[in-house]
Each structure stands twice: as C-alpha cells, then as structure tokens.
Write a protein that holds these residues in place. Structure first.
Motif, PDB file in Angstrom:
ATOM      1  N   PHE A  82       8.054   0.228  12.402  1.00 21.82           N
ATOM      2  CA  PHE A  82       7.410   1.506  12.714  1.00 21.82           C
ATOM      3  C   PHE A  82       8.383   2.565  13.211  1.00 21.82           C
ATOM      4  O   PHE A  82       7.991   3.677  13.466  1.00 21.82           O
ATOM      5  CB  PHE A  82       6.356   1.293  13.808  1.00 21.82           C
ATOM      6  N   ALA A  83       9.644   2.216  13.377  1.00 21.31           N
ATOM      7  CA  ALA A  83      10.578   3.172  13.953  1.00 21.31           C
ATOM      8  C   ALA A  83      10.586   4.462  13.152  1.00 21.31           C
ATOM      9  O   ALA A  83      10.690   4.453  11.929  1.00 21.31           O
ATOM     10  CB  ALA A  83      11.986   2.573  13.979  1.00 21.31           C
ATOM     11  N   GLY A  84      10.502   5.559  13.856  1.00 18.66           N
ATOM     12  CA  GLY A  84      10.587   6.860  13.220  1.00 18.66           C
ATOM     13  C   GLY A  84       9.257   7.493  12.896  1.00 18.66           C
ATOM     14  O   GLY A  84       9.212   8.627  12.462  1.00 18.66           O
ATOM     15  N   ALA A  85       8.161   6.778  13.089  1.00 21.30           N
ATOM     16  CA  ALA A  85       6.858   7.352  12.774  1.00 21.30           C
ATOM     17  C   ALA A  85       6.506   8.449  13.755  1.00 21.30           C
ATOM     18  O   ALA A  85       6.800   8.352  14.927  1.00 21.30           O
ATOM     19  CB  ALA A  85       5.788   6.268  12.802  1.00 21.30           C
ATOM     20  N   TYR A 114      -1.186  -2.918  17.694  1.00 17.14           N
ATOM     21  CA  TYR A 114       0.078  -3.205  17.014  1.00 17.14           C
ATOM     22  C   TYR A 114      -0.253  -3.839  15.674  1.00 17.14           C
ATOM     23  O   TYR A 114      -0.885  -4.883  15.612  1.00 17.14           O
ATOM     24  CB  TYR A 114       0.939  -4.156  17.845  1.00 17.14           C
ATOM     25  N   GLY A 115       0.179  -3.189  14.599  1.00 14.68           N
ATOM     26  CA  GLY A 115      -0.145  -3.750  13.306  1.00 14.68           C
ATOM     27  C   GLY A 115       0.467  -2.987  12.158  1.00 14.68           C
ATOM     28  O   GLY A 115       1.391  -2.181  12.332  1.00 14.68           O
ATOM     29  N   THR A 116      -0.044  -3.230  10.979  1.00 13.15           N
ATOM     30  CA  THR A 116       0.496  -2.626   9.768  1.00 13.15           C
ATOM     31  C   THR A 116       0.106  -1.156   9.681  1.00 13.15           C
ATOM     32  O   THR A 116      -0.883  -0.716  10.264  1.00 13.15           O
ATOM     33  CB  THR A 116      -0.022  -3.372   8.530  1.00 13.15           C
ATOM     34  N   ARG A 117       0.869  -0.419   8.931  1.00 10.05           N
ATOM     35  CA  ARG A 117       0.630   1.009   8.787  1.00 10.05           C
ATOM     36  C   ARG A 117      -0.572   1.279   7.880  1.00 10.05           C
ATOM     37  O   ARG A 117      -0.920   0.463   7.021  1.00 10.05           O
ATOM     38  CB  ARG A 117       1.878   1.692   8.207  1.00 10.05           C
ATOM     39  N   VAL A 118      -1.179   2.434   8.062  1.00  9.65           N
ATOM     40  CA  VAL A 118      -2.269   2.880   7.192  1.00  9.65           C
ATOM     41  C   VAL A 118      -1.639   3.590   6.000  1.00  9.65           C
ATOM     42  O   VAL A 118      -0.932   4.588   6.164  1.00  9.65           O
ATOM     43  CB  VAL A 118      -3.229   3.812   7.944  1.00  9.65           C
ATOM     44  N   GLN A 119      -1.894   3.066   4.809  1.00  6.32           N
ATOM     45  CA  GLN A 119      -1.218   3.559   3.605  1.00  6.32           C
ATOM     46  C   GLN A 119      -2.253   3.836   2.525  1.00  6.32           C
ATOM     47  O   GLN A 119      -2.952   2.940   2.074  1.00  6.32           O
ATOM     48  CB  GLN A 119      -0.214   2.508   3.131  1.00  6.32           C
ATOM     49  N   PHE A 120      -2.351   5.093   2.088  1.00  8.78           N
ATOM     50  CA  PHE A 120      -3.275   5.447   1.028  1.00  8.78           C
ATOM     51  C   PHE A 120      -2.579   5.553  -0.329  1.00  8.78           C
ATOM     52  O   PHE A 120      -3.183   5.299  -1.350  1.00  8.78           O
ATOM     53  CB  PHE A 120      -3.971   6.774   1.346  1.00  8.78           C
ATOM     54  N   LYS A 121      -1.305   5.943  -0.323  1.00  8.17           N
ATOM     55  CA  LYS A 121      -0.598   6.097  -1.592  1.00  8.17           C
ATOM     56  C   LYS A 121       0.598   5.151  -1.659  1.00  8.17           C
ATOM     57  O   LYS A 121       0.637   4.226  -2.443  1.00  8.17           O
ATOM     58  CB  LYS A 121      -0.156   7.551  -1.783  1.00  8.17           C
ATOM     59  N   ASP A 122       1.606   5.405  -0.827  1.00  9.82           N
ATOM     60  CA  ASP A 122       2.770   4.531  -0.817  1.00  9.82           C
ATOM     61  C   ASP A 122       3.340   4.486   0.589  1.00  9.82           C
ATOM     62  O   ASP A 122       2.886   5.191   1.492  1.00  9.82           O
ATOM     63  CB  ASP A 122       3.836   5.003  -1.822  1.00  9.82           C
ATOM     64  N   ALA A 123       4.350   3.636   0.790  1.00 13.79           N
ATOM     65  CA  ALA A 123       4.910   3.412   2.127  1.00 13.79           C
ATOM     66  C   ALA A 123       5.533   4.665   2.709  1.00 13.79           C
ATOM     67  O   ALA A 123       5.601   4.816   3.933  1.00 13.79           O
ATOM     68  CB  ALA A 123       5.947   2.289   2.068  1.00 13.79           C
TER      69      ALA A 123
END
Length: 397
Positions: free
Chosen positions: A27-30, A209-218
């Motif tokens: 998640f670094a940089g989000a 704490y978990g995975t990112r929310v992604q609608f299109k790509d990373a």
C-alpha cells in the motif's frame, strides 16, 4: 494463560500480523481511500451515542466494528440489528442513502464467534438526457460487507479478537455504462487489557488492513480506510445493580497512506500551485519558502506515515455512559475531527456532541431485548449539517 490458545487464536493473530506487514508494503504511496462505508459514523448505535468512543467496550455484538476483542465478554447468543438513514445530511442529493447492520454473536468453546453483515444503500439519482425532464429514477446499488470474528480471553486480564472481511463495492450501478464492482478482503485485530480489578480498561485495534479496491487495474486502485484506534475507560462509579458510570477516551488515526510518492502528479501539482501563490503574493504564507519546505508541509497535512499520529490529525473522542438499575443506559460524548479539514474546523461544541440511550427490557420484564437510540451529526455533518437518528435492537437467544 490457557493452553488451548496456542491452537486457536495465537496462530490467527500471527497470520494477521504477517498479512498486515505484506499489505503495508503493497500500500505504500497510496493517497486516496475507497470503501469509505467501512468507516461510516453511526455503524453502532451505542457507539454513536458515545461519539464513537467504543474501542474499550465489550459484551456487545457491535464491538466487532471497533475492536473484535470486545466480543469475548458475550455470554449468550445475541442478535443485533441496527439502521440509520443519513439522507438528511446530503439534502436533495441524499435520497435513499442508508446504513444497516445485522450481527449474530454466540459463545463457542472458550471464545465467542460473531458474524456481521453491513449494507450501505447508495441512494438514487434522476436520469435525464438533453432536457431537464426526469426520464427515470436510477438506484445506484448497495455496497455490502460480510465479516466473521473470533475473540477470547487469553488470560484473566487480557482479551484479543480477529475479524476477516469480504467487501463488495458497487460503482455506478443502474447508470448507462456503469455497473462496475470490486471485491476486497481485509482483517481487523484488537486487544483489551483490564486493570485495577476491572475498573480500568485499555484497548487498541487496527481496522481494514486488506487488499486494494480495484475497478479497472492496479494503477487505478485505492486502499481501504485503514484505522488505528486506542483508548481507555474507567468505571468511575460502581454500585452493582443500582448505578454504574463509565468514562472513556479514545484516539483514532487514519493510516491508509504510509508513504508519499513526491513525484506523483497530484502531489507535484499541489506543490506547484503553492509555489506560484508564494511567488505572486508577498502576503501569502508560502512566500519566500523553499520547495522542499512546502513539500514537507504537504506531507504533514496529508497525514503521511508517522504524521498520521500528529495531534491535529487525530480523531479524539470522549464519552460517558451511566446505567441505572441495569435498565436505563444514558450516553453522551464529544468528538473532535481532523482540524485540517475545512468543514471539521467549523464545527461548534454542539455539533461535536452526541447523545443516546438504551433500555434493557430484560431487567424489567424478562424479555431479552435491548433497544438503543442515538442522535448526532453524520460524520462531520455533510452539506446540510443535519443531525440524524439511529436505532438498534438486540435480542438474546
């Protein structure tokens, strides 16, 4: 300490910590957040009456949303149902906005197992084309979260809990070209430590704490609204069966952004704008300052890394709950939001105040039912600065 712990909760907590470390690196940089309904106000009605001072509370199925360790004190199977409509906070644009929660907690062996379902209705929108005439009313869909928690007492004084979540966020459902959705996964973990013959409770939790929310790509994904909560509560008056009063204090830090890419487009643009403002206006607070200095200030303002724990960034809350004859619980609290947010800095003392009450019918009628009510701003008030009403019902089985 109980020997069975090494087979049940300790491996789970160890796995959670390893997962937290891996996710932290990813998640670094989000700099933005998604699935904000995970951190909505009034998710627990009892917590709303205490201005979200809830990390030390136990014996409540709603504890799974603040600190799963609090579930460990539940002694019988309990069902919780809660609801609030926060449409008033958004005026004409708020039609159909709501939050609902259902939870089931049951003792299991030496611990407590909990299942919770959260629903977030995103409201409706008028569909038009070239004319102002409304052709249709479109429902924007419902976000949901399903979670399973386990908590148990590790010793006479120390309790711990862990929650796993499946998160479904819907984007633009019902709109032309819309209907996108994203599934994410997250963990919560928390501890509670009782001291001074249970008169003092300290607690801490890490949430979402978990995975990112992604609608299109990373590259176009956002982190969940990760939070660190810590607090303490004191049983100030203890007259069992007659009158009890507990006073609590809590802090919460948004830890979604652990680092900042200083080359990111939005970061560079903001710094450029401040540099230009300083160059063109001698009275500007940016006049005469170096680029590095302005960058460092922006890092602090965004609460990046350790700056998430700066006093001006922390949410601070204070709550009091008084219980009379085990029947009536009266609650009140104050909450200070991030002063760096313009809306938050405009809140007066009454805006920050919340109150509520609960009625335990079992103590008076033997019906195992508790009804709770809370009144307060929805978060920082929304555009209308309207207070909302929240209700919940708990039933012991």
């Amino acid at each position: 300490m109980k020997s069975h712990i090494r087979f049940v909760l300790t491996p789970l907590l160890t796995a959670a910590l390893l997962c937290f470390g891996a996710v932290q690196e990813a998640f670094a940089g989000a700099g933005r957040q998604a699935a904000l309904f995970l951190d909505y106000p009034h998710r627990s009605v009892r917590a709303a009456g205490l201005a979200d001072t809830f990390v030390t509370v136990d014996n409540d199925p709603g504890s799974s949303l603040w600190n799963p360790a609090g579930l460990s004190a539940i002694q019988k199977t309990t069902v919780l149902i809660g609801y609030n409509s926060h449409s008033q906070a958004f005026g004409a644009a708020g039609e159909g906005l709501y939050y609902a929660v259902g939870a089931l907690s049951t003792p299991l062996g030496n611990g407590v197992l909990n299942a919770t379902l959260q629903l977030n209705g995103q409201g409706t929108i008028d569909y038009t084309t070239d004319s102002p005439d409304v052709l249709d009313v479109v429902n924007l869909g419902t976000n949901w979260v399903f979670s399973a928690s386990y908590a148990e007492a590790l010793s006479d004084n120390l309790r711990a809990g862990l929650t796993g979540k499946i998160i479904r966020q819907v984007l633009g459902a019902g709109l032309e070209g819309g209907g996108h959705s994203s599934t994410s996964y997250a963990l919560d973990a928390g501890v509670q430590w009782d001291l001074l013959n249970d008169r003092l409770t300290t607690a801490a939790s890490i949430l979402n704490y978990g995975t990112r929310v992604q609608f299109k790509d990373a590259n176009q994904s956002d982190p969940l609204p990760r939070k660190f909560r810590a607090g303490a509560s004191v049983l100030a008056i203890n007259m069992p069966g007659e009158f009890e009063m507990r006073v609590s204090g809590e802090i919460a830090a948004a830890i979604d952004a652990l680092s900042q890419n200083r080359e990111a487009e939005d970061f560079v643009q903001t710094v450029d704008e401040r540099m230009e403002d300083g160059a063109n206006d001698a009275n500007s607070k940016y006049a005469g300052r170096s680029r590095a200095d302005i960058e460092d200030e922006l890092i602090r303002q965004r609460g990046i890394g350790i700056h998430a724990f700066g006093w001006e960034r922390l949410e601070r809350s204070f709550g009091v709950e008084a219980v009379v004859a085990q029947i009536l619980a009266v609650r009140a609290g104050l909450k200070w939001h991030d002063e760096g947010i313009e809306v938050g800095s405009q809140l007066d003392i009454m805006d920050r105040a919340a109150f509520g009450f609960g009625v335990n019918l079992e103590a008076a009628t033997e019906l195992p039912i508790v009804v709770d009510y809370a009144n307060g701003l929805w978060g920082q008030g929304g555009p209308t600065r309207e207070r909302i009403h929240s209700f919940s019902l708990s039933v012991g089985l």
